[in-house]
Design a protein around this motif. Structure first.
Motif, PDB file in Angstrom:
ATOM      1  N   PHE B  35       0.639  -1.122   0.069  1.00 57.89           N
ATOM      2  CA  PHE B  35      -0.089   0.015   0.031  1.00 57.89           C
ATOM      3  C   PHE B  35       0.810   1.025  -0.005  1.00 57.89           C
ATOM      4  O   PHE B  35       0.538   2.096  -0.619  1.00 57.89           O
ATOM      5  CB  PHE B  35      -0.864  -0.124   1.168  1.00 57.89           C
ATOM      6  CG  PHE B  35      -1.769   1.204   1.186  1.00 57.89           C
ATOM      7  CD1 PHE B  35      -2.506   1.543   0.303  1.00 57.89           C
ATOM      8  CD2 PHE B  35      -1.774   1.980   2.475  1.00 57.89           C
ATOM      9  CE1 PHE B  35      -3.355   2.813   0.230  1.00 57.89           C
ATOM     10  CE2 PHE B  35      -2.796   3.132   2.572  1.00 57.89           C
ATOM     11  CZ  PHE B  35      -3.648   3.613   1.366  1.00 57.89           C
ATOM     12  N   MET B  38       1.995   1.405  -3.264  1.00 56.83           N
ATOM     13  CA  MET B  38       1.157   2.034  -4.193  1.00 56.83           C
ATOM     14  C   MET B  38       1.068   3.741  -4.056  1.00 56.83           C
ATOM     15  O   MET B  38       0.966   4.318  -5.288  1.00 56.83           O
ATOM     16  CB  MET B  38      -0.277   1.600  -3.626  1.00 56.83           C
ATOM     17  CG  MET B  38      -1.121   0.721  -4.529  1.00 56.83           C
ATOM     18  SD  MET B  38      -2.596   0.172  -3.592  1.00 56.83           S
ATOM     19  CE  MET B  38      -3.784   1.369  -4.205  1.00 56.83           C
ATOM     20  N   ILE B  39       1.184   4.412  -2.855  1.00 55.30           N
ATOM     21  CA  ILE B  39       1.171   5.673  -2.630  1.00 55.30           C
ATOM     22  C   ILE B  39       2.027   6.439  -3.304  1.00 55.30           C
ATOM     23  O   ILE B  39       2.177   7.327  -3.996  1.00 55.30           O
ATOM     24  CB  ILE B  39       0.745   6.007  -1.079  1.00 55.30           C
ATOM     25  CG1 ILE B  39      -0.300   5.447  -0.428  1.00 55.30           C
ATOM     26  CG2 ILE B  39       1.061   7.648  -0.877  1.00 55.30           C
ATOM     27  CD1 ILE B  39      -0.432   5.747   0.947  1.00 55.30           C
ATOM     28  N   ILE B  43      -0.506   5.221  -7.551  1.00 52.75           N
ATOM     29  CA  ILE B  43      -1.422   4.429  -8.080  1.00 52.75           C
ATOM     30  C   ILE B  43      -2.436   4.398  -7.189  1.00 52.75           C
ATOM     31  O   ILE B  43      -2.912   4.661  -5.926  1.00 52.75           O
ATOM     32  CB  ILE B  43      -1.155   2.849  -7.942  1.00 52.75           C
ATOM     33  CG1 ILE B  43       0.146   2.692  -8.920  1.00 52.75           C
ATOM     34  CG2 ILE B  43      -2.281   2.084  -8.274  1.00 52.75           C
ATOM     35  CD1 ILE B  43       1.107   1.214  -8.808  1.00 52.75           C
ATOM     36  N   SER B  44      -3.907   4.536  -7.722  1.00 54.87           N
ATOM     37  CA  SER B  44      -4.962   4.758  -7.073  1.00 54.87           C
ATOM     38  C   SER B  44      -5.846   3.376  -7.233  1.00 54.87           C
ATOM     39  O   SER B  44      -5.625   2.716  -8.383  1.00 54.87           O
ATOM     40  CB  SER B  44      -6.090   5.991  -7.782  1.00 54.87           C
ATOM     41  OG  SER B  44      -7.449   5.826  -7.173  1.00 54.87           O
ATOM     42  N   PRO B  45      -6.700   2.907  -6.093  1.00 55.24           N
ATOM     43  CA  PRO B  45      -7.510   1.583  -6.026  1.00 55.24           C
ATOM     44  C   PRO B  45      -8.480   1.854  -7.146  1.00 55.24           C
ATOM     45  O   PRO B  45      -9.059   0.725  -7.735  1.00 55.24           O
ATOM     46  CB  PRO B  45      -8.057   1.962  -4.812  1.00 55.24           C
ATOM     47  CG  PRO B  45      -7.520   2.866  -4.110  1.00 55.24           C
ATOM     48  CD  PRO B  45      -6.664   3.771  -4.890  1.00 55.24           C
ATOM     49  N   ILE B  46      -8.929   2.910  -8.042  1.00 56.07           N
ATOM     50  CA  ILE B  46      -9.481   2.843  -9.227  1.00 56.07           C
ATOM     51  C   ILE B  46      -9.005   2.535 -10.340  1.00 56.07           C
ATOM     52  O   ILE B  46      -9.631   2.438 -11.160  1.00 56.07           O
ATOM     53  CB  ILE B  46     -10.582   3.983  -9.241  1.00 56.07           C
ATOM     54  CG1 ILE B  46      -9.754   5.350  -9.085  1.00 56.07           C
ATOM     55  CG2 ILE B  46     -11.551   4.252  -8.087  1.00 56.07           C
ATOM     56  CD1 ILE B  46     -10.623   6.706  -9.367  1.00 56.07           C
ATOM     57  N   ASP B  47      -7.584   2.580 -10.230  1.00 59.87           N
ATOM     58  CA  ASP B  47      -6.885   2.199 -11.576  1.00 59.87           C
ATOM     59  C   ASP B  47      -6.959   0.777 -11.859  1.00 59.87           C
ATOM     60  O   ASP B  47      -7.426  -0.302 -11.003  1.00 59.87           O
ATOM     61  CB  ASP B  47      -5.390   2.274 -11.578  1.00 59.87           C
ATOM     62  CG  ASP B  47      -5.015   3.584 -11.022  1.00 59.87           C
ATOM     63  OD1 ASP B  47      -5.890   4.539 -11.581  1.00 59.87           O
ATOM     64  OD2 ASP B  47      -4.018   4.325 -10.875  1.00 59.87           O
ATOM     65  N   ALA B  48      -6.773   0.374 -13.170  1.00 62.93           N
ATOM     66  CA  ALA B  48      -7.180  -1.062 -13.376  1.00 62.93           C
ATOM     67  C   ALA B  48      -5.780  -2.004 -12.919  1.00 62.93           C
ATOM     68  O   ALA B  48      -4.905  -1.456 -12.674  1.00 62.93           O
ATOM     69  CB  ALA B  48      -7.114  -1.280 -14.952  1.00 62.93           C
ATOM     70  N   TRP B  49      -6.212  -2.989 -12.684  1.00 61.58           N
ATOM     71  CA  TRP B  49      -5.070  -3.655 -11.621  1.00 61.58           C
ATOM     72  C   TRP B  49      -4.691  -5.086 -12.670  1.00 61.58           C
ATOM     73  O   TRP B  49      -5.612  -5.733 -13.248  1.00 61.58           O
ATOM     74  CB  TRP B  49      -5.975  -4.291 -10.358  1.00 61.58           C
ATOM     75  CG  TRP B  49      -6.583  -5.505 -10.405  1.00 61.58           C
ATOM     76  CD1 TRP B  49      -5.964  -7.006 -10.369  1.00 61.58           C
ATOM     77  CD2 TRP B  49      -8.081  -5.819 -10.628  1.00 61.58           C
ATOM     78  NE1 TRP B  49      -7.204  -7.871 -10.377  1.00 61.58           N
ATOM     79  CE2 TRP B  49      -8.129  -7.060 -10.469  1.00 61.58           C
ATOM     80  CE3 TRP B  49      -8.974  -4.773 -10.468  1.00 61.58           C
ATOM     81  CZ2 TRP B  49      -9.565  -7.325 -10.484  1.00 61.58           C
ATOM     82  CZ3 TRP B  49     -10.240  -5.032 -10.674  1.00 61.58           C
ATOM     83  CH2 TRP B  49     -10.669  -6.359 -10.850  1.00 61.58           C
ATOM     84  N   PRO B  50      -3.364  -5.433 -12.484  1.00 57.66           N
ATOM     85  CA  PRO B  50      -2.990  -6.441 -13.075  1.00 57.66           C
ATOM     86  C   PRO B  50      -3.343  -7.695 -12.658  1.00 57.66           C
ATOM     87  O   PRO B  50      -3.197  -7.827 -11.579  1.00 57.66           O
ATOM     88  CB  PRO B  50      -1.311  -6.238 -13.284  1.00 57.66           C
ATOM     89  CG  PRO B  50      -1.168  -5.432 -12.086  1.00 57.66           C
ATOM     90  CD  PRO B  50      -2.550  -4.671 -11.812  1.00 57.66           C
ATOM     91  N   LEU B  52      -3.614 -11.524 -11.627  1.00 54.81           N
ATOM     92  CA  LEU B  52      -2.460 -12.279 -10.714  1.00 54.81           C
ATOM     93  C   LEU B  52      -1.545 -13.241 -11.416  1.00 54.81           C
ATOM     94  O   LEU B  52      -2.532 -14.234 -12.356  1.00 54.81           O
ATOM     95  CB  LEU B  52      -3.073 -13.283  -9.769  1.00 54.81           C
ATOM     96  CG  LEU B  52      -2.336 -14.189  -8.962  1.00 54.81           C
ATOM     97  CD1 LEU B  52      -1.163 -13.406  -8.024  1.00 54.81           C
ATOM     98  CD2 LEU B  52      -3.228 -14.891  -7.965  1.00 54.81           C
ATOM     99  N   VAL B  67       2.009  -3.890  -6.737  1.00 53.39           N
ATOM    100  CA  VAL B  67       1.307  -5.118  -6.878  1.00 53.39           C
ATOM    101  C   VAL B  67       1.752  -6.238  -6.330  1.00 53.39           C
ATOM    102  O   VAL B  67       0.995  -7.159  -5.942  1.00 53.39           O
ATOM    103  CB  VAL B  67       0.672  -5.216  -8.378  1.00 53.39           C
ATOM    104  CG1 VAL B  67       1.465  -5.634  -9.288  1.00 53.39           C
ATOM    105  CG2 VAL B  67      -0.768  -5.802  -8.128  1.00 53.39           C
ATOM    106  N   LEU B  70       1.304  -6.559  -2.662  1.00 51.88           N
ATOM    107  CA  LEU B  70      -0.069  -6.756  -2.475  1.00 51.88           C
ATOM    108  C   LEU B  70      -0.607  -8.121  -2.603  1.00 51.88           C
ATOM    109  O   LEU B  70      -1.373  -8.768  -1.815  1.00 51.88           O
ATOM    110  CB  LEU B  70      -0.806  -5.916  -3.437  1.00 51.88           C
ATOM    111  CG  LEU B  70      -0.958  -4.176  -2.803  1.00 51.88           C
ATOM    112  CD1 LEU B  70      -1.488  -3.241  -3.882  1.00 51.88           C
ATOM    113  CD2 LEU B  70      -1.396  -3.934  -1.369  1.00 51.88           C
ATOM    114  N   TRP B  71      -0.061  -8.908  -4.119  1.00 52.45           N
ATOM    115  CA  TRP B  71      -0.711 -10.053  -4.213  1.00 52.45           C
ATOM    116  C   TRP B  71       0.004 -11.048  -3.124  1.00 52.45           C
ATOM    117  O   TRP B  71      -0.724 -11.997  -2.667  1.00 52.45           O
ATOM    118  CB  TRP B  71      -0.214 -10.550  -5.396  1.00 52.45           C
ATOM    119  CG  TRP B  71      -0.963 -10.014  -6.764  1.00 52.45           C
ATOM    120  CD1 TRP B  71      -0.734  -9.537  -7.993  1.00 52.45           C
ATOM    121  CD2 TRP B  71      -2.568 -10.116  -6.869  1.00 52.45           C
ATOM    122  NE1 TRP B  71      -1.632  -8.946  -8.802  1.00 52.45           N
ATOM    123  CE2 TRP B  71      -2.776  -9.468  -8.141  1.00 52.45           C
ATOM    124  CE3 TRP B  71      -3.492 -10.661  -5.941  1.00 52.45           C
ATOM    125  CZ2 TRP B  71      -4.128  -9.758  -8.798  1.00 52.45           C
ATOM    126  CZ3 TRP B  71      -4.799 -10.691  -6.602  1.00 52.45           C
ATOM    127  CH2 TRP B  71      -4.989 -10.046  -8.025  1.00 52.45           C
TER     128      TRP B  71
END
Lengths: 284, 123
Positions: B35, B38-39, B43-50, B52, B67, B70-71
Motif C-alpha cells: 500500500f 502504491m501511494i 497508483i489509485s485503487p480505481i486504476d485497472a489492476w494487473p 495475478l 502489486v 499486495l498479491w
C-alpha cells in the motif's frame, strides 16, 4: 492516493464498528465498497472475504493459544462449511448482481432486527463487547480448558461439561453457512454460532470461539475461487484489509469506554439505510 | 480426553495459535508495504489492476512493484487458515488420530477442487 486513504479509513471504521458491536466485517465492508466506492458487488464480496479471513485468523490464533476454541469440532464442521463455500463461490459468478444485492439487503435487515431484539431483551449493557482480532473477547474468556478436546461425535467427554448433539442437522446448517458466506462475503458466524449453541448444545463462549476459527477456512475456500477468477482487486483489498485490521484492534481497545447502547442505535439506523440502498440497487 | 494426550493436544493448539498470529502479522506487513508503494507510485485503487500471474510474481517482487507485495500479502492472508489445517493434520497424525487426519485431508481436497474448478473455468 486520496481514494486509497479513504478506503483505508473506511476499513478502519468498519473494523472498529464490527469489533465494538461483535459483528464480522463483511456486513459492513460490502456496502462500504459498493455504495461508498461504486465497486461491483461481486468484487466487494471478494475483498470482504479476504478481510474476514484476516480478522478470523488473528482471533483464532488467540483462541487456540488460550484453549477456548474446540479445534476438533471446528475442523469437523468446517469440512462442511468449506463444501458449502465451494458451492457458493461457484454459483456466485452465475447469479445476477441484483439478486446478490437483494440477498444482501435481506441479510442487513435481519442483522438490524436481531440487534433491536437483543437490545430490547437486555436493557442494561454497560459497555461494548470487544471483538479484537488479537484478543479474546469477554464472552469467550474463562472457559474451562477441558472443553477444547470434545469429540464431535456426540460422545460424552466427562471433562467437557457438554455433549455435542444433532450432528446431522449441524452438517446441513454448516453447508448452508458456507454457501451464504461465499455469496455475500460474510464470515457466517450469524448462522454458525446459533447452530452450535442452540442446536448442538455447545456453550456460547466455545461456540463463538469455534465459529471464529471456522470462518477462516470457510472464507478461504471461496476466496481462492474469487482470486483465481479475477474477483479480487489488490489495489482495493490492500488498504481495506489493513484498515479493517487496525480498526478491529482499535475497537477492542475502545470497547470498555463506549456506551454500546447508543452505538447499537446508530448502527441499526445505518443498517436500515444501507438495506434500503441495497434494495434500490437490486430493483434497478 | 485426559493425561498425556490432552497435554499434547494443548501444546499443538498453542503452536498452531502462534502460527496463525505470526502469519497474520506477516500478511498485514506485506500489504502495508504494498500500500505504501502504491501511494509512492501514485497508483489509485480505481486504476485497472494487473491480473495475478504467479509465474511473474518473483520478478515483480525483485522489481519492487506495489502489486507484487499486495498479491503476496493477499495470498498470505488466504493461505493462513489453509496452513492451519495442514499443521493441525500433521499434529493429529503425530498423535495417531487418524480420523482427524482424514478430516484435514478432506478439507484440503475441497480447497483443491475449488482451485481446480476456478482454473478450469478461466481456461
Amino acid at each position: 492516493m486520496v481514494v486509497g486513504l479513504l478506503m483505508l479509513m473506511g476499513g478502519v471504521a468498519a473494523g472498529a464498528f464490527g469489533s465494538l458491536l461483535g459483528l464480522g466485517g463483511g456486513v459492513l465492508i460490502v456496502p462500504l465498497l459498493t455504495l461508498g466506492f461504486g465497486l461491483p458487488l461481486r468484487e466487494a464480496v471478494g475483498v470482504s472475504l479476504v478481510c474476514v479471513i484476516m480478522t478470523s485468523s488473528a482471533a483464532a490464533g488467540v483462541y487456540l493459544e488460550r484453549h477456548v476454541a474446540n479445534l476438533r469440532l471446528g475442523m469437523t464442521l468446517e469440512l462442511f462449511t468449506a463444501l458449502g463455500a465451494l458451492i457458493g463461490g461457484s454459483i456466485a459468478f452465475l447469479l445476477d448482481e441484483r439478486l446478490l444485492a437483494l440477498l444482501f439487503a435481506g441479510l442487513l435487515a435481519y442483522v438490524a432486527a436481531t440487534m433491536v431484539r437483543a437490545a430490547l431483551r437486555a436493557p442494561a449493557v454497560p459497555t461494548a463487547v470487544a471483538r479484537d482480532p488479537l484478543a479474546v473477547p469477554p464472552e469467550v474468556t474463562g472457559a474451562p480448558p477441558e472443553v477444547a478436546g470434545v469429540p464431535p461425535s456426540g460422545l460424552v467427554d466427562p471433562q467437557a461439561g457438554y455433549v455435542v448433539r444433532r450432528f446431522p442437522t449441524a452438517i446441513a446448517g454448516s453447508v448452508g453457512a458456507g454457501v451464504v458466506s461465499a455469496l455475500l462475503g460474510i464470515g457466517g458466524g450469524i448462522i454458525k454460532v446459533p447452530l452450535m449453541h442452540l442446536v448442538m448444545g455447545v456453550p456460547l463462549r466455545v461456540a463463538t470461539a469455534t465459529s471464529n476459527l471456522m470462518i477462516g477456512i470457510t472464507a478461504a475456500a471461496s476466496a481462492v475461487i474469487y482470486l483465481l477468477r479475477g474477483g479480487i482487486d489488490p489495489y482495493v483489498a490492500g488498504p481495506t484489509v489493513i484498515g479493517v485490521f487496525v480498526g478491529a484492534t482499535l475497537g477492542s481497545r475502545l470497547g470498555h469506554r463506549v456506551q454500546v447502547r447508543y452505538l447499537q442505535g446508530l448502527f441499526v439506523v445505518v443498517l436500515g439505510y444501507t438495506a434500503i440502498q441495497m434494495l434500490l440497487r437490486a430493483i434497478g | 480426553m485426559s493425561g498425556p494426550r490432552a497435554g499434547r493436544s494443548r501444546d499443538h493448539e498453542r503452536t498452531i495459535g502462534r502460527l496463525l498470529k505470526v502469519m497474520t502479522y506477516v500478511a498485514v506487513g506485506l500489504l502495508l508495504v504494498g500500500f505504501l508503494a502504491m501511494i509512492i507510485a501514485g497508483i489509485s485503487p480505481i486504476d485497472a489492476w494487473p491480473a495475478l500471474d504467479p509465474g511473474a510474481l518473483p520478478a515483480q517482487l525483485v522489481a519492487a512493484t506495489p502489486v507484487a507485495f499486495l498479491w503476496l500479502g493477499l495470498l498470505a492472508v488466504i493461505a493462513t487458515p489453509i496452513v492451519r489445517v495442514i499443521a493441525a493434520g500433521v499434529a493429529y497424525g503425530s498423535g495417531g488420530e487418524w480420523r482427524m487426519v482424514a478430516i484435514s485431508i478432506a478439507i484440503l481436497a475441497v480447497i483443491i477442487v475449488g482451485v481446480a474448478s476456478a482454473v478450469g473455468t478461466e481456461a
